[in-house]
Write an enzyme that holds these catalytic residues in place. Structure first.
Site, PDB file in Angstrom:
ATOM      1  N   SER A 134       0.848  -1.187   0.000  1.00  0.00           N
ATOM      2  CA  SER A 134       0.000   0.000   0.000  1.00  0.00           C
ATOM      3  C   SER A 134       0.882   1.234   0.000  1.00  0.00           C
ATOM      4  O   SER A 134       1.611   1.502   0.963  1.00  0.00           O
ATOM      5  CB  SER A 134      -0.885   0.013   1.244  1.00  0.00           C
ATOM      6  OG  SER A 134      -1.413   1.308   1.418  1.00  0.00           O
ATOM      7  N   ASP A 183      -4.633   3.836  -1.948  1.00  0.00           N
ATOM      8  CA  ASP A 183      -5.671   4.302  -1.030  1.00  0.00           C
ATOM      9  C   ASP A 183      -6.142   5.699  -1.413  1.00  0.00           C
ATOM     10  O   ASP A 183      -5.382   6.664  -1.339  1.00  0.00           O
ATOM     11  CB  ASP A 183      -5.111   4.331   0.399  1.00  0.00           C
ATOM     12  CG  ASP A 183      -4.975   2.926   0.965  1.00  0.00           C
ATOM     13  OD1 ASP A 183      -5.952   2.163   0.900  1.00  0.00           O
ATOM     14  OD2 ASP A 183      -3.878   2.601   1.461  1.00  0.00           O
ATOM     15  N   MET A 186     -11.552  -4.783   6.227  1.00  0.00           N
ATOM     16  CA  MET A 186     -10.692  -3.805   6.912  1.00  0.00           C
ATOM     17  C   MET A 186     -10.372  -4.329   8.308  1.00  0.00           C
ATOM     18  O   MET A 186     -11.267  -4.672   9.077  1.00  0.00           O
ATOM     19  CB  MET A 186     -11.395  -2.448   7.053  1.00  0.00           C
ATOM     20  CG  MET A 186     -11.553  -1.645   5.777  1.00  0.00           C
ATOM     21  SD  MET A 186     -10.037  -1.365   4.827  1.00  0.00           S
ATOM     22  CE  MET A 186      -9.007  -0.478   5.994  1.00  0.00           C
ATOM     23  N   HIS A 205      -1.530  -1.508  -4.089  1.00  0.00           N
ATOM     24  CA  HIS A 205      -2.747  -1.044  -3.405  1.00  0.00           C
ATOM     25  C   HIS A 205      -2.681   0.478  -3.271  1.00  0.00           C
ATOM     26  O   HIS A 205      -1.726   1.031  -2.722  1.00  0.00           O
ATOM     27  CB  HIS A 205      -2.823  -1.712  -2.033  1.00  0.00           C
ATOM     28  CG  HIS A 205      -4.081  -1.412  -1.278  1.00  0.00           C
ATOM     29  ND1 HIS A 205      -5.254  -2.106  -1.478  1.00  0.00           N
ATOM     30  CD2 HIS A 205      -4.361  -0.497  -0.323  1.00  0.00           C
ATOM     31  CE1 HIS A 205      -6.193  -1.643  -0.674  1.00  0.00           C
ATOM     32  NE2 HIS A 205      -5.681  -0.652   0.036  1.00  0.00           N
ATOM     33  N   GLY A 243      -2.784  -2.898   9.481  1.00  0.00           N
ATOM     34  CA  GLY A 243      -2.035  -3.523  10.570  1.00  0.00           C
ATOM     35  C   GLY A 243      -1.427  -4.867  10.217  1.00  0.00           C
ATOM     36  O   GLY A 243      -1.077  -5.643  11.102  1.00  0.00           O
ATOM     37  N   GLY A 301      -8.571   5.212   7.031  1.00  0.00           N
ATOM     38  CA  GLY A 301      -8.230   6.634   7.111  1.00  0.00           C
ATOM     39  C   GLY A 301      -6.737   6.894   7.255  1.00  0.00           C
ATOM     40  O   GLY A 301      -6.247   7.920   6.806  1.00  0.00           O
ATOM     41  N   PHE A 302      -6.028   5.978   7.873  1.00  0.00           N
ATOM     42  CA  PHE A 302      -4.610   6.218   8.147  1.00  0.00           C
ATOM     43  C   PHE A 302      -3.817   4.915   8.054  1.00  0.00           C
ATOM     44  O   PHE A 302      -4.361   3.834   8.321  1.00  0.00           O
ATOM     45  CB  PHE A 302      -4.435   6.800   9.554  1.00  0.00           C
ATOM     46  CG  PHE A 302      -5.208   8.078   9.743  1.00  0.00           C
ATOM     47  CD1 PHE A 302      -4.694   9.298   9.315  1.00  0.00           C
ATOM     48  CD2 PHE A 302      -6.470   8.048  10.311  1.00  0.00           C
ATOM     49  CE1 PHE A 302      -5.427  10.470   9.454  1.00  0.00           C
ATOM     50  CE2 PHE A 302      -7.218   9.207  10.460  1.00  0.00           C
ATOM     51  CZ  PHE A 302      -6.689  10.428  10.033  1.00  0.00           C
ATOM     52  N   ASP A 324      -6.735  -5.620   4.988  1.00  0.00           N
ATOM     53  CA  ASP A 324      -6.058  -4.319   4.902  1.00  0.00           C
ATOM     54  C   ASP A 324      -6.054  -3.645   6.271  1.00  0.00           C
ATOM     55  O   ASP A 324      -7.116  -3.343   6.824  1.00  0.00           O
ATOM     56  CB  ASP A 324      -6.815  -3.456   3.883  1.00  0.00           C
ATOM     57  CG  ASP A 324      -6.179  -2.090   3.642  1.00  0.00           C
ATOM     58  OD1 ASP A 324      -5.059  -1.849   4.127  1.00  0.00           O
ATOM     59  OD2 ASP A 324      -6.819  -1.275   2.948  1.00  0.00           O
ATOM     60  N   HIS A 348      -8.501   1.433  -3.782  1.00  0.00           N
ATOM     61  CA  HIS A 348      -9.401   1.300  -2.629  1.00  0.00           C
ATOM     62  C   HIS A 348     -10.025   2.673  -2.397  1.00  0.00           C
ATOM     63  O   HIS A 348      -9.372   3.577  -1.876  1.00  0.00           O
ATOM     64  CB  HIS A 348      -8.554   0.824  -1.434  1.00  0.00           C
ATOM     65  CG  HIS A 348      -9.283   0.782  -0.131  1.00  0.00           C
ATOM     66  ND1 HIS A 348      -8.622   0.588   1.071  1.00  0.00           N
ATOM     67  CD2 HIS A 348     -10.596   0.897   0.181  1.00  0.00           C
ATOM     68  CE1 HIS A 348      -9.504   0.593   2.061  1.00  0.00           C
ATOM     69  NE2 HIS A 348     -10.701   0.790   1.556  1.00  0.00           N
ATOM     70  N   MET A 387     -12.004   5.170  -0.563  1.00  0.00           N
ATOM     71  CA  MET A 387     -12.611   5.529   0.731  1.00  0.00           C
ATOM     72  C   MET A 387     -13.221   6.910   0.551  1.00  0.00           C
ATOM     73  O   MET A 387     -12.751   7.912   1.104  1.00  0.00           O
ATOM     74  CB  MET A 387     -11.538   5.522   1.826  1.00  0.00           C
ATOM     75  CG  MET A 387     -11.117   4.115   2.222  1.00  0.00           C
ATOM     76  SD  MET A 387      -9.519   4.084   3.047  1.00  0.00           S
ATOM     77  CE  MET A 387      -8.437   3.990   1.628  1.00  0.00           C
ATOM     78  N   MET A 435      -8.634   8.707  -0.541  1.00  0.00           N
ATOM     79  CA  MET A 435      -9.428   9.242   0.580  1.00  0.00           C
ATOM     80  C   MET A 435      -9.865  10.667   0.263  1.00  0.00           C
ATOM     81  O   MET A 435      -9.097  11.442  -0.314  1.00  0.00           O
ATOM     82  CB  MET A 435      -8.583   9.253   1.857  1.00  0.00           C
ATOM     83  CG  MET A 435      -7.970   7.900   2.191  1.00  0.00           C
ATOM     84  SD  MET A 435      -7.183   7.916   3.790  1.00  0.00           S
ATOM     85  CE  MET A 435      -6.325   6.335   3.775  1.00  0.00           C
TER      86      MET A 435
HETATM   87  C1  DX5 Z   1      -6.054   2.465   5.712  1.00  0.00           C
HETATM   88  C2  DX5 Z   1      -5.680   2.023   4.326  1.00  0.00           C
HETATM   89  C3  DX5 Z   1      -4.636   0.993   4.261  1.00  0.00           C
HETATM   90  C4  DX5 Z   1      -3.327   1.380   4.834  1.00  0.00           C
HETATM   91  C5  DX5 Z   1      -2.812   0.161   5.524  1.00  0.00           C
HETATM   92  O1  DX5 Z   1      -7.182   3.256   5.648  1.00  0.00           O
HETATM   93  O2  DX5 Z   1      -6.809   1.510   3.642  1.00  0.00           O
HETATM   94  O3  DX5 Z   1      -4.466   0.459   2.964  1.00  0.00           O
HETATM   95  O4  DX5 Z   1      -2.371   1.799   3.915  1.00  0.00           O
HETATM   96  O5  DX5 Z   1      -1.684   0.558   6.150  1.00  0.00           O
HETATM   97  P1  DX5 Z   1      -0.874  -0.290   7.199  1.00  0.00           P
HETATM   98  O6  DX5 Z   1      -0.410  -1.528   6.486  1.00  0.00           O
HETATM   99  O7  DX5 Z   1       0.187   0.665   7.521  1.00  0.00           O
HETATM  100  O8  DX5 Z   1      -1.801  -0.594   8.348  1.00  0.00           O
HETATM  101 ZN    ZN Z   2      -6.445   0.364   1.719  1.00  0.00          ZN
END
Ligand code: DX5
Ligand code: ZN
Length: 225
Positions: free
Chosen positions: A7, A34, A137, A32, A177, A142-143, A175, A66, A68, A36
């Protein structure tokens, strides 16, 4: 088949092309991305122009966008034109989810649906037969670099059982952690598309990080078999 989807959210954006290439060289087979909007999630990230630039640096791997964002229907054609191959939308953001998934397919992309940690699996009962993958998820979106929510494992297991009992073939992506301490658990639970941002881009050598994650994921598959 186990695949790693680095990601880029945790990449150094001033070196995005080179860092994405390093993650692919380390074994990532999907990128991947993201997206937002500052409304559906409290953060703003990447739009179609970045996807289209990145496409020039990384021509050959699927781009897993992805979304969001609210009103995803309004942006699907722009992401498809920019080079997205897979587009996932949140169940929570779609009033007409069936229509949105068909719209993604109409633009030549693989449609996928995402569930927030608090959304139950049964919200997807009526669309599981038309999605390429389901993204579970394992953090609140978001982060990057948030802590894995352990309850996601049960959700992945239930989803894998549901797929089997209904004879369906969607893939299961996870996705949030995912790192060396959690990757074996998510694989054993049944996830096969493994998104990792922080664990790939935030420290050390990007290619080595990707290799180690894939190695740990594959070792867990062997333990499962
Ligand atoms: C979070 C994103 C993830 C994020 C995962 O909202 O959708 O794709 O990048 O990041 P890590 O792998 O750092 O948890
Ligand atoms: Zn993601």
């Amino acid at each position: 088949m186990i695949e790693l989807a680095p990601s880029i959210l945790s990449a150094d954006f001033s070196q995005l092309g080179a860092q994405a290439q390093a993650a692919i060289a380390g074994g990532g087979t999907i990128l991947h991305i993201d997206v937002m909007d500052g409304h559906f999630v409290p953060n703003i990230t990447i739009g179609p122009p970045v996807v289209s630039s990145l496409r020039k640096a990384v021509p050959d791997v699927p781009f897993d966008c992805h979304l969001m964002i609210e009103n995803p229907d309004d942006y699907i054609s722009a992401f498809a034109e920019a080079g997205a191959n897979w587009i996932s939308v949140h169940q929570e953001a779609c009033v007409h989810l069936n229509r949105t998934l068909h719209l993604i397919a109409l633009h030549g992309c693989k449609p996928a649906v995402v569930l927030n940690p608090a959304t139950p699996l049964h919200a997807l009962d009526e669309v599981l037969d038309i999605v390429h993958h389901v993204l579970v998820m394992s953090v609140n979106p978001g982060f990057g670099a948030q802590k894995f929510i352990p309850g996601s494992l049960r959700k992945i297991e239930t989803l894998a059982r549901l797929r089997e009992s209904r004879g369906l073939s969607f893939r299961i992506e996870v996705d949030g952690g995912v790192d060396l301490t959690t990757i074996a658990d998510v694989v054993r639970a049944g996830a096969e598309l493994l998104v990792a941002g922080n664990a790939v881009f935030s420290h050390g050598d990007i290619g080595d990080n990707a290799k180690k994650l894939l190695h740990a994921a594959r070792a867990a598959t062997m333990a499962r078999a």
